[in-house]
Design an enzyme around this catalytic site. Sequence first.
Site: not given
Length: 352
Positions: A65, A177, A209, A319
Site C-alpha cells: 500500500h 509505513d 489501506e 505511525h
Amino acid sequence: MEAAALDFLRNVLTTPSPSGYERPVQDLVRAYVKSFADDVRTDWHGNVIAAINPAAPQRIMFAGHCDQIGLIVTQVDDNGFIYSQPIGGWDPQQLIGQRMTIWSAGGPIPAVIARKPIHLLTDDERKQVVKQQDLWLDIGARNKQEVLETIRVGDAVTLQLGYQEMRNGLANSPGMDNKTGLWVVIEAVRRAKLRSPRCAVFAVSTVQEEIGLRGAQTSAFGIDPHLGIAVDVTHATDCPTIDKRQQGEISLGKGPVIFRGPNMNPVVSERLIQLCQASQRPFQLAASGRATPNDANALQISRAGVAVGLVSIPNRYMHSAVEMVSLDDLDHAANLLADFAVSVAETDDFTP
Ligand SMILES: [Zn+2]
C-alpha cells in the site's frame, strides 16, 4: 541496493500520499515502472498495477500500500487556526510539536501543531492525554480570510516529509509505513523480470489501506490472482517497553518477517521460508492468530479465496515522524519476492 532504486525509495518517502490523496506518489510509481513493466494501468479507485507476463494463466499479485496516515482540514476559525480530522490511526501525542505540511491546490504550506507551554499547563492538564480534536494547525496566518485564500476544507495534511540515513544501514522517515512495502513489491517485479518468471506477476501500489484495506480489495477483484503476497511493515520489538511475549522477537536488520497463521496459506509461508534458507538470506518468523490488519486480509478473501503470504518489514516507532527501518531488510525482501515469483510453476498446488 542500486542507486536508481534507492532514489525511488527516497522520492516516494518525500512525496505525500495520505489515503485518498495518493496521486503524487502514484505518478512517481507510474513513471518508474514504465521502463520494465509489460503493462501499467491505473484503476478508477487509484490503484497502480504494473504487470509482467499479464496473459500467463497463473497470476500472482504483490500488494504494497502506498498510502500513509495524515490529516484532513475540516474547519478554520476566525483567528486563522485550522482544525482537522485524522486520516488513519494517529496517536495524538505524536503530533504535538511537529512541523506539518498542508497540501493545498497552490502547493505545500508549512504548518505546526503544538499546545500551550508546560509553564502554563494546570496540574490537571499535565496529567491528561491530548485528544486529536483539541489540536490545531497554525500556518502563521492573521485570520480566517487569509487562510481561505490558499487552503480549502478537505485539503490533506502530512507530517513534514524527510528521509534521514542513520548508523548501521538504518534510516528514518515518516511514512515508512508503507512506502517501504510499496518499494519492495515494485523492486521485486523489476528483479523478477530479469529472471523470466513463467507466471503473470502484478505489483500493485494499493490505495487506502490505512482506512480499511480498500485498494487491495478492489485491485484483487480486478486482477483475480491465484496467489498473493502483501508487503507491509510490522512492529520491530527491539526497543524498550514492547512486550515480546505477545509481539515476538523482531529486530531491525535481521531480515524480512515471514508471517504464519490463519491469514496466511501454509504452503506459501513454507515456500517463503525455504526460499530464504536455500539462498541463505536472513528472515524472521512472526505469528498472527487472526485476520491481519493489512492488505493480506483483503487479498485472502477476495472472490473465491487466494493463497496468501505476508512479508513484513520491521519498523520501529510506527505511525510517528521517525519511523525507522533497515535498508538491508528491504533489499532482502525484494529478493525474496522475486525468488517467489520465479519459483512458481503452473502445476504447483497451493491447497492448504
Ligand atoms: Zn501499513
